[in-house]
Design a protein around this motif. Structure first.
Motif, short mmCIF file in Angstrom:
data_model
loop_
_atom_site.label_atom_id
_atom_site.label_comp_id
_atom_site.label_asym_id
_atom_site.label_seq_id
_atom_site.Cartn_x
_atom_site.Cartn_y
_atom_site.Cartn_z
N GLU A 102 -0.91 -0.37 8.20
CA GLU A 102 0.44 -0.02 8.65
C GLU A 102 1.22 0.69 7.54
O GLU A 102 1.92 1.67 7.80
CB GLU A 102 1.19 -1.27 9.10
CG GLU A 102 2.56 -0.97 9.65
CD GLU A 102 3.30 -2.22 10.12
OE1 GLU A 102 4.52 -2.11 10.34
OE2 GLU A 102 2.68 -3.29 10.24
N ASP A 103 1.08 0.21 6.31
CA ASP A 103 1.73 0.87 5.17
C ASP A 103 1.27 2.32 5.08
O ASP A 103 2.08 3.23 4.89
CB ASP A 103 1.40 0.17 3.84
CG ASP A 103 2.01 -1.21 3.72
OD1 ASP A 103 3.05 -1.48 4.35
OD2 ASP A 103 1.44 -2.02 2.94
N ARG B 60 0.03 4.23 7.44
CA ARG B 60 0.57 5.01 8.56
C ARG B 60 2.03 5.38 8.29
O ARG B 60 2.45 6.52 8.55
CB ARG B 60 0.45 4.25 9.88
CG ARG B 60 -0.96 4.26 10.47
CD ARG B 60 -0.97 3.71 11.89
NE ARG B 60 -0.54 2.32 11.97
CZ ARG B 60 -1.34 1.27 11.75
NH1 ARG B 60 -2.61 1.45 11.48
NH2 ARG B 60 -0.87 0.04 11.85
N ASP B 61 2.80 4.43 7.77
CA ASP B 61 4.21 4.70 7.45
C ASP B 61 4.34 5.77 6.38
O ASP B 61 5.19 6.66 6.47
CB ASP B 61 4.92 3.42 7.00
CG ASP B 61 5.10 2.40 8.11
OD1 ASP B 61 4.94 2.76 9.30
OD2 ASP B 61 5.41 1.23 7.79
N ILE B 62 3.49 5.70 5.37
CA ILE B 62 3.50 6.70 4.29
C ILE B 62 3.14 8.06 4.85
O ILE B 62 3.78 9.07 4.54
CB ILE B 62 2.55 6.29 3.14
CG1 ILE B 62 3.11 5.06 2.42
CG2 ILE B 62 2.32 7.44 2.17
CD1 ILE B 62 2.13 4.41 1.45
N GLU B 63 2.11 8.10 5.68
CA GLU B 63 1.68 9.36 6.28
C GLU B 63 2.80 9.98 7.12
O GLU B 63 3.07 11.18 7.02
CB GLU B 63 0.44 9.14 7.15
CG GLU B 63 -0.17 10.41 7.70
CD GLU B 63 -1.45 10.14 8.48
OE1 GLU B 63 -2.29 11.05 8.51
OE2 GLU B 63 -1.60 9.05 9.04
N ALA B 64 3.50 9.16 7.90
CA ALA B 64 4.60 9.66 8.72
C ALA B 64 5.74 10.16 7.84
O ALA B 64 6.34 11.21 8.10
CB ALA B 64 5.11 8.57 9.66
N ARG B 65 6.01 9.45 6.78
CA ARG B 65 7.09 9.86 5.85
C ARG B 65 6.74 11.17 5.16
O ARG B 65 7.58 12.04 4.99
CB ARG B 65 7.31 8.74 4.83
CG ARG B 65 8.44 8.94 3.90
CD ARG B 65 9.76 8.55 4.57
NE ARG B 65 10.87 8.72 3.69
CZ ARG B 65 11.46 7.76 3.02
NH1 ARG B 65 11.05 6.52 3.15
NH2 ARG B 65 12.46 8.01 2.23
#
Length: 133
Positions: A112-113, A115-120
């Motif tokens: 999840e971290d 994925r969040d980094i990738e989206a950011r």
């Protein structure tokens, strides 16, 4: 990196800033109640830390009768940005990529971290690049 202002602080100073960001402005006594283990610390120790932090431009105070109420003079974002840049420069030779890959290799980031980094990162790449201070 000449000309860049360095923001150096101790863990205890950062803990004080964290409380001030969340709950400030506070008196020394109010701060003591909110600091981890704060009530075990002498009042004068925390007061001296605040005075040192004020000289360094990290906090400021306003008089309220005979009491001072302290407020963070630096934003959470500004402090974290400067500390992170300095950390990456000192320990990863300026390579943020090495820092992130080190976290991945150490299994310090969950799926999840990541994925969040990738989206950011995807969002940041669509915005105009800011100039570094």
């Amino acid at each position: 990196m000449a000309g860049r202002k360095t923001l150096a602080m101790t863990d205890r100073q950062f803990a004080i800033l964290r409380v001030l960001w969340e709950d400030g402005p506070l008196t020394v006594r109010e701060l003591l109640k909110r600091l981890p283990g704060g009530e075990r610390q002498p009042y004068t120790t925390v007061l001296a830390m605040l005075q040192t932090m004020e000289k360094a431009g990290l906090v400021h105070h306003e008089a309220e009768g005979t009491t001072y109420r302290y407020t963070a003079a630096v934003s959470r974002q500004a402090a974290l940005s400067t500390l992170l840049r300095d950390f990456v420069a000192r320990f990863f030779r300026g390579s943020a990529e090495d820092l992130v890959l080190g976290l991945v290799d150490a299994d310090a980031l969950s799926a999840e971290d990541l994925r969040d980094i990738e989206a950011r990162l995807a969002s940041a790449s669509k915005q105009p690049r800011r100039r570094k201070p």
